[in-house]
Design an enzyme around this catalytic site. Structure first.
Site, PDB file in Angstrom:
ATOM      1  N   PHE A 129       0.855  -1.183   0.000  1.00  0.00           N
ATOM      2  CA  PHE A 129       0.000   0.000   0.000  1.00  0.00           C
ATOM      3  C   PHE A 129       0.889   1.231   0.000  1.00  0.00           C
ATOM      4  CE2 PHE A 129      -4.628   0.523   1.392  1.00  0.00           C
ATOM      5  CZ  PHE A 129      -5.084  -0.470   0.561  1.00  0.00           C
ATOM      6  N   GLN A 250      -8.616  14.129   4.113  1.00  0.00           N
ATOM      7  CA  GLN A 250      -7.921  13.430   3.049  1.00  0.00           C
ATOM      8  C   GLN A 250      -8.795  13.342   1.801  1.00  0.00           C
ATOM      9  OE1 GLN A 250      -6.987   8.954   3.243  1.00  0.00           O
ATOM     10  NE2 GLN A 250      -5.004   9.967   3.374  1.00  0.00           N
ATOM     11  N   HIS A 252      -8.996  11.312  -1.411  1.00  0.00           N
ATOM     12  CA  HIS A 252      -8.435  10.074  -1.957  1.00  0.00           C
ATOM     13  C   HIS A 252      -8.158  10.293  -3.433  1.00  0.00           C
ATOM     14  CE1 HIS A 252      -7.835   5.882  -2.933  1.00  0.00           C
ATOM     15  NE2 HIS A 252      -7.914   5.572  -1.650  1.00  0.00           N
ATOM     16  N   LEU A 262     -15.318   4.791  -3.965  1.00  0.00           N
ATOM     17  CA  LEU A 262     -13.881   4.606  -3.787  1.00  0.00           C
ATOM     18  C   LEU A 262     -13.348   3.500  -4.683  1.00  0.00           C
ATOM     19  CD1 LEU A 262     -11.255   5.031  -2.067  1.00  0.00           C
ATOM     20  CD2 LEU A 262     -12.144   3.269  -0.543  1.00  0.00           C
ATOM     21  N   GLU A 265      -6.744   1.956  -3.036  1.00  0.00           N
ATOM     22  CA  GLU A 265      -5.305   2.057  -3.259  1.00  0.00           C
ATOM     23  C   GLU A 265      -4.706   0.677  -3.553  1.00  0.00           C
ATOM     24  OE1 GLU A 265      -3.520   4.878  -0.544  1.00  0.00           O
ATOM     25  OE2 GLU A 265      -2.026   3.376  -0.025  1.00  0.00           O
ATOM     26  N   ARG A 296      -1.123   9.465   0.101  1.00  0.00           N
ATOM     27  CA  ARG A 296      -2.345   9.813  -0.622  1.00  0.00           C
ATOM     28  C   ARG A 296      -2.445  11.305  -0.913  1.00  0.00           C
ATOM     29  NH1 ARG A 296      -6.899   6.085   2.392  1.00  0.00           N
ATOM     30  NH2 ARG A 296      -6.224   4.148   1.425  1.00  0.00           N
ATOM     31  N   HIS A 363     -12.468  11.914   1.367  1.00  0.00           N
ATOM     32  CA  HIS A 363     -12.478  10.516   1.790  1.00  0.00           C
ATOM     33  C   HIS A 363     -12.433  10.321   3.302  1.00  0.00           C
ATOM     34  CE1 HIS A 363     -11.774   6.249   1.601  1.00  0.00           C
ATOM     35  NE2 HIS A 363     -10.574   6.336   2.120  1.00  0.00           N
ATOM     36  N   ARG A 408      -3.489  10.446   6.564  1.00  0.00           N
ATOM     37  CA  ARG A 408      -3.563   9.046   6.969  1.00  0.00           C
ATOM     38  C   ARG A 408      -2.995   8.136   5.884  1.00  0.00           C
ATOM     39  NH1 ARG A 408      -6.927   4.908   5.928  1.00  0.00           N
ATOM     40  NH2 ARG A 408      -8.722   6.045   5.108  1.00  0.00           N
TER      41      ARG A 408
END
Lengths: 597, 232
Positions: A129, A250, A252, A262, A265, A296, A363, A408
């Site tokens: 990730f 955040q 995304h 979504l 990732e 991100r 997000h 995050r």
């Protein structure tokens, strides 16, 4: 029902008593509930939706823990990545706590029955990730534990099942209105509304835990479910308490245009990558080392910049392409089946053959209700830095502990839920053992909530909830989005002031007591308003760029002035600050340095 | 587009009725949920339904759409014949409009003890499971408990208190199929009577309507076979 009846009705709401009440039936609330039920305490979970409808269910890619099943790993590296990912705003004691307990928390979920995908040797499947490295910034790590691309669904259903086994008491489809407090500031439970019957309910408890999730619905384009309206944040602000770091939202990098759904990732973790309209793999320019698996915030800004520079894809040039057809049909069907389903349904493309169009989409809320490691809500004290609000806890996205700081990392959200859900549960158990007697609930404790509820019984002509909500969301998208400036945000606050006065004039057309969702949406709108305000005011105050908070007028991170958390309270839109806890529990601190990927 | 929607508010209405709405919406790229929310937001805020994730994973918005159960959020408007007839899930008590009482489904779900049982001491690492063993649970763990299947099942309509129904039975088999669970026998015992499992007559409405493409009938068949094999 006549007016007189209504007064009698609201004067005497039914009262229920539990040892602990948890507001929210997502991953954090259910993990805490399980800890409490397992210890023999009477625990009530109040959720405005049936628990498995909570937004945890939409989490896709996985939960991060340094199991080392695929690449060598240890929690120290995970901690370094999380501190760096947070742009050094995360509290390092909390981050150490989370990363240290990550492996056992994930193993525990597996033992509960979570159907993780598996490696050939039978161990939990892990995928790479963004922001993950070996050896403190070295090669890409493979640290995110996954159940295909439906990890949140698997996690939420498993925790719900375990709570059924533990006979947790569920108040399904009850909407929490406000905290019950006494004159000394102790939190003694919540006032709630039974959605099915319209009857208010007072739930007394010696401990109250908020696990109400995020508030992404303050934005027009969001990956969040309709239910993410920041209800716990509203409750806290109305109680005169503060929210922390609300400027950090955040975006995304990969949401579907339009619906906002979504695209995990994990797609890039499995080898997918982003291209612009020239077919260029542009992340190589923005993050030469980590490329598509940079933080991100970095990837989202790069996507936005490519689109602004006229290199967007699609007929209007307003998207970027996420290419994964080179991964092959077998891998996509096995590891990314949910993504394929979403892309087919909401974008009309089969990722086996074609790229998926994506745009940066709101997000996750890094800020929230300030807590310590035990989930206790903490507030600035007259003497000393801060002290707990007696009886009140918060966990999960609604809380700010703060492990995510200014940005995050993917896979750390599900981890946050279970690690701190369990920690808060344990702390509540200890506290209740030491304090076995409930404090007296003042007669008038529910009055504020009931008055607020009664306001929505006003009849007559007025504006409607949906119009104001859309105006608010559009305002936030425009004035507090990926890139921010002082002028833009000041305009936003002025517009919000005007909108706020219009809220007074909103009237409901639906006055039924039975499953009145129009009234619930009105109550949610009140919460969206205060969260939006906290966001704009906090964002205006922070005159630097850090993590997800990017200001064109202050493009650099400013550690001299802003290596600190913001605290927002509603009265006079006050902003205070408190220091970042740079000292971990046992290891050496990671000192702020330039953040590159 | 024209919609005909089931309306019933027990406070106002003696009995249910269908209400027609004409909505200016482009069917291309929009789902039924988009239309219903647009009706609620712009035409009639009293229209009542459940919704949450709006992407087919939370299971809130199961309803009967042109005669077939499905999720409004993943039903493309372009696929629907007009007037689009929208009703609550059949066979369940209606609370209001499209909102039904899911209690019978939830009780049956609970009755199969949908949690992992393993009495061995917990190892310090995960319980090992090969990819092949894990694959036994494919098509079972994806259930979102939307209720589309059980509320399409005539056997469940007749005996919601005695027949577990396809949703609950899929969950029962999910744990039998899990190599980590040690209580398959007890789970089968729990289904061994004339109703709980054997009221399934293989009508397969559940398979037809499942919005996640799952196959409860196959799971039910496997459990019937297991019961026969062990010499019930």
């Amino acid at each position: 029902m006549g007016d007189g009846d209504f007064v009698a009705f609201i004067m005497m709401p039914v009262k229920r008593k539990f040892d602990a009440v948890i507001v929210g039936g997502g991953g954090a609330g259910l993990r805490a509930a399980l800890q409490l039920s397992g210890s023999g305490l009477q625990v009530a979970v109040v959720s405005k939706v049936f628990p498995t409808r909570s937004h945890t269910v939409s989490a896709q890619g996985g939960i991060t823990a340094a199991l080392g099943n695929v690449t060598p790993d240890n929690w120290h590296w995970h901690m370094y990545d999380t501190v760096k990912g947070s742009d050094y705003l995360g509290d390092q004691d909390a981050i150490e706590f989370m990363c240290r307990h990550a492996a056992e928390a994930v193993i525990e979920l597996e033992h509960m029955g979570l159907p993780f995908s598996r490696l050939d040797n039978g161990r939990i499947y892990q995928r790479p990730f963004g922001g993950q490295s070996m050896n403190y910034g070295g090669a890409q790590a493979t640290r995110t534990c996954a159940a295909a691309d439906r990890t949140g669904h698997a996690l939420l259903h498993t925790l719900h099942q375990q709570n059924l086994k533990a006979r947790t008491h569920f108040f399904d489809e009850y909407f929490a209105l406000d905290l019950l407090r006494d004159a000394d500031g102790y939190v003694l439970g919540v006032t709630a509304l039974c959605i099915e019957t319209g009857a208010p309910l007072v739930i007394e408890a010696r401990a109250t835990l908020l696990a109400t999730g995020g508030a992404g619905r303050i934005f027009r384009y969001s990956t969040n479910a309709h239910i993410n309206t920041g209800d716990g944040l509203g409750m806290v602000l109305r109680a005169g308490l503060a929210l922390q770091d609300m400027e950090f939202w955040q975006f995304h990098p990969t949401g579907l245009p339009g619906s906002g759904s979504l695209i995990t990732e994990g797609v890039r973790g499995e080898g997918g990558y982003l291209v612009n309209n020239r077919g260029e793999r542009f992340m190589e320019r923005y993050a030469p080392h980590a490329k598509d698996l940079a933080g991100r915030d970095v990837v989202a800004r790069a996507v936005a910049l490519e689109i602004h520079a006229g290199r967007g894809c699609g007929p209007h040039g307003d998207t970027i392409h996420l290419k994964l057809d080179h991964l092959g049909a077998a891998l996509i069907k096995d590891k990314l089946p949910g993504i394929r389903e979403l892309a087919l349904r909401f974008a009309g493309v089969d990722p086996i053959d074609e790229p998926i169009p994506i745009v940066p989409t709101a997000h996750y809320m890094m800020g929230g209700i300030p807590t310590n490691l035990h989930g206790q809500v903490v507030m600035p004290a007259r003497f000393g830095p801060e002290e707990p609000v007696p009886g009140l806890y918060a966990v999960g996205e609604c809380a700010c502990v703060s492990v995510h700081g200014a940005n995050r990392l993917g896979g750390n959200s599900l981890l946050d839920l279970v690690v701190f859900g369990r920690a808060a549960g344990n702390h509540i158990i200890e506290t209740l053992r030491e304090n076995p007697f409930a404090r007296l609930l003042p007669e008038s404790a529910a009055e504020g909530a009931l008055t607020r509820l009664e306001r929505w019984n006003k009849t007559g002509a007025g504006e409607n909830v949906a119009d104001l909500r859309l105006t608010l969301q559009t305002l936030m998208q425009r004035h507090c989005g990926v890139f921010r400036t002082e002028v833009l945000m000041r305009e936003g606050i002025a517009a919000l002031d005007i909108l706020q006065t219009r809220l007074e004039g909103v009237r409901l057309a639906d006055h039924s007591q039975v499953f009145n969702t129009a009234r619930i949406e009105a109550l949610e709108l009140e919460n969206l308003f205060v969260v939006a305000r906290a966001t704009l005011v906090s964002a205006l105050a922070r005159t630097e760029s850090r993590g997800a908070h990017a200001r064109d007028d202050y493009p650099e991170r400013d550690d001299d002035h802003w290596l600190k958390h913001t605290l927002y309270t509603s009265e006079n839109d006050q902003i205070d600050t408190k220091p970042v806890r740079l000292k971990p529990l046992t290891v050496e601190p990671f000192l702020p340095k330039e953040r590159t990927y | 587009m024209r919609f005909s929607i089931y309306r019933y508010d027990p406070e106002q209405d003696a009995k249910p009725h269908m209400q027609v709405y004409d909505l200016d919406i482009d069917p291309a790229g929009n789902m039924l949920l988009d239309a219903l929310l647009m009706i609620k937001d712009t035409l009639d805020s009293t229209l009542t339904l459940r919704r949450s994730c709006r992407e087919g994973v939370c299971g809130s918005d199961g309803m009967n759409i042109n005669g077939s159960n499905g999720l409004a959020c993943i039903t493309p408007l372009a696929d629907l014949k007009q007037p689009v007839e929208v009703r609550p899930l059949p066979g369940l008590p209606v609370i209001r409009d499209l909102v039904v009482d899911m209690t019978p489904l939830n009780q049956q779900y609970r009755s199969v003890e949908p949690w992992l049982n393993n009495a061995d001491p917990a190892p310090e690492i995960e319980r090992l499971q090969s990819p092949e063993q894990r694959a036994q649970m494919d098509g079972l763990v994806e259930c979102i408990q939307c209720g589309c299947c059980s509320s399409a099942c005539p056997s469940f309509w007749w005996n919601p208190d005695k027949f577990v129904g396809p949703a609950g039975l899929l969950a029962a088999y999910r744990f039998i199929a899990d190599s980590r669970d040690q209580t398959s026998d007890r789970r089968l015992d729990n289904l061994q009577d004339p109703y709980r499992l054997f009221r399934c007559h293989g009508i397969m409405n559940c398979v037809t309507v499942c919005p996640k493409g799952l196959n409860p009938t196959a799971a039910i068949g496997k459990m019937k076979t297991l019961l026969v094999k062990r010499g019930a």
